[in-house]
Design a protein around this motif. Sequence first.
Motif, PDB file in Angstrom:
ATOM      1  N   MET A   1      44.774  57.518  43.850  1.00 33.99           N
ATOM      2  CA  MET A   1      45.848  56.956  44.631  1.00 33.99           C
ATOM      3  C   MET A   1      46.358  55.681  43.956  1.00 33.99           C
ATOM      4  O   MET A   1      45.588  54.833  43.557  1.00 33.99           O
ATOM      5  N   LEU A   2      47.637  55.593  43.844  1.00 38.07           N
ATOM      6  CA  LEU A   2      48.278  54.391  43.325  1.00 38.07           C
ATOM      7  C   LEU A   2      49.254  53.879  44.365  1.00 38.07           C
ATOM      8  O   LEU A   2      49.886  54.652  45.063  1.00 38.07           O
ATOM      9  N   GLY A   3      49.394  52.577  44.435  1.00 39.02           N
ATOM     10  CA  GLY A   3      50.402  51.973  45.283  1.00 39.02           C
ATOM     11  C   GLY A   3      49.872  50.803  46.072  1.00 39.02           C
ATOM     12  O   GLY A   3      48.793  50.873  46.656  1.00 39.02           O
ATOM     13  N   LEU A   4      50.629  49.724  46.022  1.00 42.40           N
ATOM     14  CA  LEU A   4      50.254  48.498  46.708  1.00 42.40           C
ATOM     15  C   LEU A   4      51.526  47.756  47.085  1.00 42.40           C
ATOM     16  O   LEU A   4      52.444  47.635  46.265  1.00 42.40           O
ATOM     17  N   LYS A   5      51.571  47.264  48.315  1.00 43.98           N
ATOM     18  CA  LYS A   5      52.724  46.473  48.732  1.00 43.98           C
ATOM     19  C   LYS A   5      52.791  45.208  47.891  1.00 43.98           C
ATOM     20  O   LYS A   5      51.758  44.610  47.575  1.00 43.98           O
ATOM     21  N   ARG A   6      53.992  44.808  47.543  1.00 43.16           N
ATOM     22  CA  ARG A   6      54.177  43.597  46.745  1.00 43.16           C
ATOM     23  C   ARG A   6      53.534  42.410  47.435  1.00 43.16           C
ATOM     24  O   ARG A   6      53.689  42.209  48.631  1.00 43.16           O
ATOM     25  N   GLY A   7      52.788  41.644  46.649  1.00 46.22           N
ATOM     26  CA  GLY A   7      52.171  40.429  47.153  1.00 46.22           C
ATOM     27  C   GLY A   7      50.832  40.621  47.823  1.00 46.22           C
ATOM     28  O   GLY A   7      50.101  39.662  48.027  1.00 46.22           O
ATOM     29  N   VAL A   8      50.486  41.846  48.202  1.00 45.03           N
ATOM     30  CA  VAL A   8      49.224  42.118  48.893  1.00 45.03           C
ATOM     31  C   VAL A   8      48.142  42.363  47.844  1.00 45.03           C
ATOM     32  O   VAL A   8      48.371  43.025  46.836  1.00 45.03           O
ATOM     33  N   ASN A   9      46.951  41.830  48.094  1.00 40.86           N
ATOM     34  CA  ASN A   9      45.822  41.995  47.177  1.00 40.86           C
ATOM     35  C   ASN A   9      44.710  42.764  47.873  1.00 40.86           C
ATOM     36  O   ASN A   9      44.146  42.289  48.851  1.00 40.86           O
ATOM     37  N   VAL A  10      44.418  43.940  47.358  1.00 39.69           N
ATOM     38  CA  VAL A  10      43.373  44.802  47.887  1.00 39.69           C
ATOM     39  C   VAL A  10      42.721  45.488  46.697  1.00 39.69           C
ATOM     40  O   VAL A  10      43.412  45.931  45.781  1.00 39.69           O
ATOM     41  N   LEU A  11      41.406  45.578  46.724  1.00 38.46           N
ATOM     42  CA  LEU A  11      40.685  46.342  45.704  1.00 38.46           C
ATOM     43  C   LEU A  11      40.264  47.674  46.310  1.00 38.46           C
ATOM     44  O   LEU A  11      39.877  47.740  47.476  1.00 38.46           O
ATOM     45  N   LEU A 134      29.263  42.338  32.411  1.00 36.51           N
ATOM     46  CA  LEU A 134      30.587  41.711  32.440  1.00 36.51           C
ATOM     47  C   LEU A 134      31.446  42.349  33.529  1.00 36.51           C
ATOM     48  O   LEU A 134      32.125  41.645  34.281  1.00 36.51           O
ATOM     49  N   ARG A 135      31.409  43.691  33.631  1.00 36.52           N
ATOM     50  CA  ARG A 135      32.159  44.402  34.675  1.00 36.52           C
ATOM     51  C   ARG A 135      31.738  43.929  36.056  1.00 36.52           C
ATOM     52  O   ARG A 135      32.571  43.632  36.907  1.00 36.52           O
ATOM     53  N   GLN A 136      30.435  43.856  36.257  1.00 32.44           N
ATOM     54  CA  GLN A 136      29.902  43.459  37.564  1.00 32.44           C
ATOM     55  C   GLN A 136      30.331  42.028  37.902  1.00 32.44           C
ATOM     56  O   GLN A 136      30.738  41.746  39.027  1.00 32.44           O
ATOM     57  N   ALA A 137      30.245  41.132  36.934  1.00 36.65           N
ATOM     58  CA  ALA A 137      30.657  39.739  37.163  1.00 36.65           C
ATOM     59  C   ALA A 137      32.150  39.653  37.457  1.00 36.65           C
ATOM     60  O   ALA A 137      32.577  38.897  38.342  1.00 36.65           O
ATOM     61  N   TYR A 138      32.944  40.432  36.741  1.00 39.48           N
ATOM     62  CA  TYR A 138      34.392  40.406  36.954  1.00 39.48           C
ATOM     63  C   TYR A 138      34.761  40.965  38.328  1.00 39.48           C
ATOM     64  O   TYR A 138      35.612  40.408  39.027  1.00 39.48           O
ATOM     65  N   VAL A 139      34.115  42.036  38.751  1.00 41.35           N
ATOM     66  CA  VAL A 139      34.374  42.587  40.084  1.00 41.35           C
ATOM     67  C   VAL A 139      34.022  41.545  41.152  1.00 41.35           C
ATOM     68  O   VAL A 139      34.758  41.380  42.129  1.00 41.35           O
ATOM     69  N   ALA A 140      32.928  40.822  40.978  1.00 44.96           N
ATOM     70  CA  ALA A 140      32.555  39.782  41.941  1.00 44.96           C
ATOM     71  C   ALA A 140      33.629  38.706  42.013  1.00 44.96           C
ATOM     72  O   ALA A 140      33.986  38.240  43.112  1.00 44.96           O
ATOM     73  N   ILE A 141      34.177  38.301  40.868  1.00 46.54           N
ATOM     74  CA  ILE A 141      35.254  37.303  40.834  1.00 46.54           C
ATOM     75  C   ILE A 141      36.488  37.854  41.545  1.00 46.54           C
ATOM     76  O   ILE A 141      37.136  37.160  42.333  1.00 46.54           O
ATOM     77  N   LYS A 142      36.826  39.114  41.274  1.00 46.98           N
ATOM     78  CA  LYS A 142      37.999  39.733  41.895  1.00 46.98           C
ATOM     79  C   LYS A 142      37.825  39.850  43.408  1.00 46.98           C
ATOM     80  O   LYS A 142      38.770  39.598  44.164  1.00 46.98           O
ATOM     81  N   GLU A 143      36.638  40.220  43.850  1.00 44.44           N
ATOM     82  CA  GLU A 143      36.397  40.342  45.293  1.00 44.44           C
ATOM     83  C   GLU A 143      36.501  38.981  45.976  1.00 44.44           C
ATOM     84  O   GLU A 143      37.084  38.867  47.068  1.00 44.44           O
ATOM     85  N   ALA A 144      35.990  37.941  45.337  1.00 42.24           N
ATOM     86  CA  ALA A 144      36.122  36.589  45.884  1.00 42.24           C
ATOM     87  C   ALA A 144      37.589  36.164  45.913  1.00 42.24           C
ATOM     88  O   ALA A 144      38.043  35.530  46.882  1.00 42.24           O
ATOM     89  N   ALA A 145      38.333  36.513  44.884  1.00 44.16           N
ATOM     90  CA  ALA A 145      39.756  36.164  44.819  1.00 44.16           C
ATOM     91  C   ALA A 145      40.543  36.866  45.924  1.00 44.16           C
ATOM     92  O   ALA A 145      41.405  36.251  46.565  1.00 44.16           O
ATOM     93  N   VAL A 146      40.238  38.132  46.180  1.00 43.95           N
ATOM     94  CA  VAL A 146      40.905  38.863  47.261  1.00 43.95           C
ATOM     95  C   VAL A 146      40.563  38.226  48.611  1.00 43.95           C
ATOM     96  O   VAL A 146      41.435  38.075  49.472  1.00 43.95           O
ATOM     97  N   ALA A 147      39.309  37.840  48.783  1.00 44.42           N
ATOM     98  CA  ALA A 147      38.901  37.208  50.044  1.00 44.42           C
ATOM     99  C   ALA A 147      39.649  35.888  50.273  1.00 44.42           C
ATOM    100  O   ALA A 147      40.039  35.575  51.388  1.00 44.42           O
ATOM    101  N   GLN A 148      39.856  35.123  49.191  1.00 45.51           N
ATOM    102  CA  GLN A 148      40.544  33.834  49.308  1.00 45.51           C
ATOM    103  C   GLN A 148      42.062  33.976  49.321  1.00 45.51           C
ATOM    104  O   GLN A 148      42.752  33.102  49.846  1.00 45.51           O
ATOM    105  N   ALA A 149      42.561  35.050  48.727  1.00 43.30           N
ATOM    106  CA  ALA A 149      44.012  35.239  48.620  1.00 43.30           C
ATOM    107  C   ALA A 149      44.376  36.696  48.897  1.00 43.30           C
ATOM    108  O   ALA A 149      44.748  37.438  47.988  1.00 43.30           O
ATOM    109  N   PRO A 150      44.262  37.141  50.176  1.00 42.24           N
ATOM    110  CA  PRO A 150      44.633  38.526  50.474  1.00 42.24           C
ATOM    111  C   PRO A 150      46.133  38.780  50.300  1.00 42.24           C
ATOM    112  O   PRO A 150      46.558  39.921  50.140  1.00 42.24           O
TER     113      PRO A 150
END
Length: 181
Positions: A1-11, A134-150
């Motif tokens: 599945m592809l597609g995300l509303k502009r400005g929305v951050n979801v993993l 590295l993948r695991q660390a990057y996913v953790a950073i991305k998940e924290a970023a989504v939590a702080q900036a949905p």
Amino acid sequence: MLGLKRGVNVLVDYDPAWPAEFVAERERLTAALGTIAKGIEHYGSTSVVGMRAKPLLDILVGVLPLADWACCPEPLAALGYDYAENAGVAGHYIFGRGPEAGVRTHLVHVVEFQGESWRSNLAFRQALRGDAALRQAYVAIKEAAVAQAPVGRGKYTALKRDFIDTAKAALAGSPQAEDHP
């Protein structure tokens, strides 16, 4: 599945259909851009098997010289892309498309072929593909970023910036930097 509303951050979890989606889009881009594109690569998190990602297909298009980016808007518009003039990524000319207004499925980043951005982004992709820690660390950073900036791509991107810059700096000049398909 592809597609995300502009400005929305979801993993979302990795979708095994993403590589085939890229291949189909690369064929469309190759036909539209012809010799303007010196290289077309799938990059970003959707290009890394098993990695959680925003469901947006990031595509790197290399042109040489960089001024040739000005030849891209018309053929990309014919494919449904629009120019995201204020995307805010230095050295990137970004075009997006989606099935409806306000939804993006694909982002094309036009950069200088074999330039610093081309090389560093592909080296980072290869490092993520080959290094589970590295993948695991990057996913953790991305998940924290989504939590702080949905909402708000700028803030989400800024929250990941230090991690990405540090990883790219460590990769600069390494053998991995030259090892990409």
